[in-house]
Motif scaffolding. Structure first.
Motif, PDB file in Angstrom:
ATOM      1  N   GLY A   1      12.151 -41.353   9.631  1.00  0.00           N
ATOM      2  CA  GLY A   1      13.284 -40.991   8.787  1.00  0.00           C
ATOM      3  C   GLY A   1      13.821 -39.583   8.945  1.00  0.00           C
ATOM      4  N   TYR A   2      13.450 -38.883  10.021  1.00  0.00           N
ATOM      5  CA  TYR A   2      14.006 -37.544  10.226  1.00  0.00           C
ATOM      6  C   TYR A   2      15.478 -37.657  10.613  1.00  0.00           C
ATOM      7  N   ASP A   3      16.266 -36.739  10.090  1.00  0.00           N
ATOM      8  CA  ASP A   3      17.676 -36.715  10.426  1.00  0.00           C
ATOM      9  C   ASP A   3      17.830 -36.505  11.933  1.00  0.00           C
ATOM     10  N   GLN A   4      18.690 -37.289  12.562  1.00  0.00           N
ATOM     11  CA  GLN A   4      18.825 -37.208  14.012  1.00  0.00           C
ATOM     12  C   GLN A   4      19.241 -35.811  14.464  1.00  0.00           C
ATOM     13  N   GLU A   5      19.998 -35.113  13.656  1.00  0.00           N
ATOM     14  CA  GLU A   5      20.438 -33.777  14.034  1.00  0.00           C
ATOM     15  C   GLU A   5      19.244 -32.833  14.210  1.00  0.00           C
ATOM     16  N   GLU A   6      18.188 -33.038  13.417  1.00  0.00           N
ATOM     17  CA  GLU A   6      16.977 -32.230  13.584  1.00  0.00           C
ATOM     18  C   GLU A   6      16.364 -32.461  14.961  1.00  0.00           C
ATOM     19  N   THR A   7      16.289 -33.723  15.352  1.00  0.00           N
ATOM     20  CA  THR A   7      15.722 -34.048  16.658  1.00  0.00           C
ATOM     21  C   THR A   7      16.606 -33.514  17.777  1.00  0.00           C
ATOM     22  N   MET A   8      17.909 -33.555  17.585  1.00  0.00           N
ATOM     23  CA  MET A   8      18.820 -33.097  18.627  1.00  0.00           C
ATOM     24  C   MET A   8      18.694 -31.603  18.898  1.00  0.00           C
ATOM     25  N   SER A   9      18.119 -30.857  17.957  1.00  0.00           N
ATOM     26  CA  SER A   9      17.895 -29.434  18.200  1.00  0.00           C
ATOM     27  C   SER A   9      16.907 -29.220  19.336  1.00  0.00           C
ATOM     28  N   LEU A  10      16.142 -30.269  19.695  1.00  0.00           N
ATOM     29  CA  LEU A  10      15.160 -30.174  20.770  1.00  0.00           C
ATOM     30  C   LEU A  10      15.766 -30.436  22.146  1.00  0.00           C
ATOM     31  N   LEU A  11      17.022 -30.855  22.205  1.00  0.00           N
ATOM     32  CA  LEU A  11      17.625 -31.202  23.486  1.00  0.00           C
ATOM     33  C   LEU A  11      17.651 -30.026  24.459  1.00  0.00           C
ATOM     34  N   LYS A  12      17.806 -28.815  23.936  1.00  0.00           N
ATOM     35  CA  LYS A  12      17.858 -27.663  24.843  1.00  0.00           C
ATOM     36  C   LYS A  12      16.497 -27.371  25.478  1.00  0.00           C
ATOM     37  N   TYR A  13      15.438 -28.001  24.955  1.00  0.00           N
ATOM     38  CA  TYR A  13      14.102 -27.850  25.533  1.00  0.00           C
ATOM     39  C   TYR A  13      13.667 -29.127  26.263  1.00  0.00           C
ATOM     40  N   THR A  14      14.609 -30.011  26.507  1.00  0.00           N
ATOM     41  CA  THR A  14      14.290 -31.332  27.053  1.00  0.00           C
ATOM     42  C   THR A  14      14.559 -31.388  28.553  1.00  0.00           C
TER      43      THR A  14
END
Length: 280
Positions: free
Chosen positions: A190-203
């Motif tokens: 249930g984490y907001d997708q925007e929180e997960t998207m903050s990891l894209l720059k480290y992906t």
């Protein structure tokens, strides 16, 4: 360039030749190779050069580029060694084995290796487990770089990095660490997708499959992950990486009559459309 790959474990057991042949028939350009059933870690540790030659030959034979070696936890004498392991001697032996695996990956021609992020050691507690894992990951990043390989870990729901903010912290304190990011692991909790998207720059690499809150590996049509905004953001970041279709059936998926080939082809078709939509 965003490339599309297929995980070698998706469609059940088979010889490496059979697996490569089938994935080629499905029209993929890249393959992620599993270390459990396709090219086993134990075989790699026993003879890195022989296994590298085998995979390179299959890559050429079926014209499939090698994306990521899906490693997970490194073993010592057949026993998995967690990155949070407090015994530095055992961790040292694990790092020696990791170097052998990097030799294999380099000779075979993989772009990257996906390792484990580490798990919580209940006796040590979270903070000490996190510190141990960070120290281990720093050394693994260096070893991989010495072999010309990118090193990634997956911030999974079973790992120390099962909260987006914890994954962000690890990426910030371990220089050079990249993620193999799978939105499923955060979506189901249930984490907001925007929180997960903050990891894209480290992906550095990604896995793609659908999920809903409380429902991992749900059918594509029931999925809640918004891949449109993900691809748009990746384009904005000028991301150059590979997205691997990852979907294999467990007992629940079998009981529901789900088909792994159908799910991966649906996802690939969807992603190809989005990649074209956001072409620069």
């Amino acid at each position: 360039m965003i490339g599309l790959s297929c995980h070698s474990r998706n469609y059940g057991a088979g010889t490496p030749d059979e697996i490569f042949a089938f994935i080629k028939k499905l029209g993929y350009a890249y393959i992620d190779v599993d270390s459990v059933g396709t090219i086993k870690q134990s075989d790699v540790l026993s003879n890195p050069k022989r296994q590298a030659l085998l995979v390179r030959e299959l890559s050429v034979k079926y014209d499939l580029k090698l994306a990521e070696y899906f490693l997970g936890t490194v073993t010592v004498d057949g026993v998995s060694v967690d990155n949070s392991q407090p015994d530095t001697l055992i961790r040292g032996k694990m790092l020696d084995n990791f170097a052998r695996i990097c030799t294999y990956a380099q000779l075979a021609g993989f772009r990257s290796i996906m390792g484990s992020a580490g798990t919580l050691n209940q006796e040590l507690g979270f903070e000490r487990s996190f510190e141990n894992a960070a120290d281990t990951l720093r050394q693994m990043v260096v070893i991989a770089a010495e072999h010309g390989i990118s090193f990634h870990v997956e911030p999974s729901r079973a790992s120390l990095l099962n909260v987006p903010t914890q994954a962000m912290e690890m990426a910030q304190i371990v220089e050079g660490l990249k993620y193999t990011l799978d939105f499923l692991h955060f979506q189901i909790n249930g984490y907001d997708q925007e929180e997960t998207m903050s990891l894209l720059k480290y992906t550095g690499h990604m896995h793609a499959r659908q999920a809903a809150v409380g429902w991992p590996k749900c059918p594509f049509e029931h999925g809640e992950i918004d891949f449109d905004i993900i691809i748009k953001r990746l384009r904005g970041l000028r991301w150059q990486g590979i997205i691997a279709m990852e979907f294999w059936n467990g007992p629940e998926e079998d009981a529901a009559g789900m088909n792994a080939v159908e799910q991966t082809i649906l996802m690939r078709y969807h992603l190809k459309g989005l990649i074209k939509k956001y072409e620069c």
